[in-house]
Scaffold this active site. Structure first.
Site, mmCIF file in Angstrom:
data_model
loop_
_atom_site.group_PDB
_atom_site.id
_atom_site.type_symbol
_atom_site.label_atom_id
_atom_site.label_comp_id
_atom_site.label_asym_id
_atom_site.label_seq_id
_atom_site.Cartn_x
_atom_site.Cartn_y
_atom_site.Cartn_z
ATOM 1 N N CYS A 204 0.829 -1.212 0.000
ATOM 2 C CA CYS A 204 0.000 0.000 0.000
ATOM 3 C C CYS A 204 0.863 1.262 0.000
ATOM 4 O O CYS A 204 0.508 2.281 -0.598
ATOM 5 C CB CYS A 204 -0.946 0.005 1.196
ATOM 6 S SG CYS A 204 -0.117 -0.132 2.788
ATOM 7 N N THR A 205 2.019 1.170 0.645
ATOM 8 C CA THR A 205 2.918 2.322 0.702
ATOM 9 C C THR A 205 3.563 2.580 -0.651
ATOM 10 O O THR A 205 3.556 3.712 -1.147
ATOM 11 C CB THR A 205 4.018 2.104 1.766
ATOM 12 O OG1 THR A 205 3.401 1.975 3.047
ATOM 13 C CG2 THR A 205 4.991 3.277 1.791
#
Length: 419
Positions: A204-205
């Site tokens: 997600c980062t």
């Protein structure tokens, strides 16, 4: 005038305090030393030191394999190369350097991957020393040397077919040496638990909110590469690294992030830990020391693991025990438990993500029938099986043969349906 081999003679022409009880020095051991054919895998930070140490220790018949070319960043620690050698093959350049400096020493270079050679090539060597920087190739080499081992009718290993593997590795100020005797004690695969897991960034980062250059490179090397390529990303192939670098740079600019470079991209792809020249020198010397002892039998050898911690100058040794369920050196067939309603594609993903197997792109056969092939024309014919449930393809207790480029030989697994 001092004899060239005066220091070597002190070790092999007489018994010492660390020699075997019945050891008697002889000129014969010097002849054995000079004639021993040694294979070195890798001509990088460790490999350059290993080649130099072998040549100066009296070994005269050395082969070296390396698929890489020389980069400007190598020159601070790979001392056999100079600036004029940049872009030349490491294996060829290192071999020529050694032969120019050490009279009577023949070094045969092989500019190619280790997988290009078969059993007949590897079986000609007395000892193999590995200075590789990636686990996949070391697993392959370990399995190859074990496959050369033959057994008599009683199941005992034939010593004439046993080729020892000396494996060296360095990580910053730390390093280790393994002495592996196929068929006796633990193999490299038995010791896989000792390797720390590679650093992974949260998906997600890297997908939504990258904060540094590493996030951009990781996104380019995983998400973008997989979306646009079928082949596996190889950090030793310039075109692969260049693609990742360019895509990471584009992404970094869109998020106003600095620091993306070609060298950093290759470091992330290969999970490279910065090398320390002194560590390489110490570990390589230990590898060649073990090789010298094995060939001349002048002293006890390592049984079977040595760790060096350079930041506090601490060294210790211990014996790794053989795993009874090892993929390579165990005679047991590994049972593979899975829900029979799972699809073949789920089984393949399980094989790839399993911490023990760590397969890259498995192909599967069962009882002479092709279930799935990862590449080539057979992929088109077998990919329809990916969406089939396992009970449609296998019976409970049936064995499947798994082939993967991380292993030179097929792996046999027994399917056990989870009731």
């Amino acid at each position: 005038m001092t004899d060239r081999w005066e220091d070597i003679d002190k070790l092999i022409l007489r018994a010492g305090p660390f020699a075997f009880e019945d050891y008697e020095g002889s000129e014969d051991f010097k002849n054995i030393l000079h004639k021993a054919k040694i294979l070195v895998i890798g001509a990088g930070g460790l490999g350059c030191e290993i080649l130099k140490d072998l040549a100066l220790s009296g070994f005269k018949d050395i082969h070296v394999i390396d698929l890489d070319t020389i980069d400007i960043s190598n020159l601070n620690r790979q001392f056999l190369f100079t600036k004029k050698d940049v872009d030349k093959p490491k294996a060829t350049t290192a071999a020529n350097f050694i032969m120019d400096r050490v009279e009577g020493c023949k070094v045969t270079p092989h500019y190619c991957p280790i997988q290009d050679f078969d059993e007949s090539f590897y079986s000609q060597f007395k000892i193999v020393i590995s200075g590789l920087d990636n686990i996949e190739a070391r697993r392959w080499l370990n399995a190859m040397l074990f496959s050369l081992l033959e057994f008599d009718t009683d199941g005992n290993p034939d010593m004439s077919t046993m080729i020892p593997l000396i494996d060296g590795g360095s990580e910053g100020f730390k390093g280790q040496v393994r002495v592996i005797f196929p068929g006796f004690g633990s193999c490299f695969e038995c010791q896989m638990d000792a390797f720390p897991p590679q650093q992974k960034f949260p998906i997600c980062t890297i997908r939504n909110t990258p904060r540094n250059a590493d996030h951009c490179i990781e996104y380019a090397s995983t998400v973008i590469w997989q979306e646009s390529h079928e082949e596996k990303l190889d950090g030793d192939v310039h075109e692969h690294v260049q693609f990742v670098y360019e895509k990471a740079l584009e992404r970094a600019k869109s998020f106003n992030i600095e620091g993306v470079t070609y060298q950093r991209s290759q470091k992330i792809i290969k999970n490279i830990i910065p090398a320390v020249a002194s560590t390489n020198a110490i570990i390589s010397a230990a590898c060649v020391n073990e090789c010298f002892k094995l060939v001349t039998q002048c002293s006890f050898y390592l049984d079977n693991y040595m760790m060096y911690v350079g930041n506090n100058l601490y060294t210790y040794t211990f014996k790794y025990e053989r795993k009874t369920d090892c993929l390579v050196c165990s005679s047991k067939t590994l049972k593979w438990k899975i829900d029979k309603t799972k699809k073949l594609e789920e089984l393949i993903e399980q094989l790839k993500t399993d911490e023990k197997l760590q397969l890259k792109g498995p192909s599967i056969r069962s009882e002479g029938k092709s279930i799935f092939f990862n590449k080539g024309p057979l992929r088109t014919k077998t990919e329809k099986n990916l969406t089939k449930q396992l009970h449609e393809l296998f019976q409970d207790g049936q064995t499947m043969t798994v082939m993967d480029r991380s292993m030179p030989n097929a792996l046999v697994l027994e399917i056990v349906f989870d009731k």
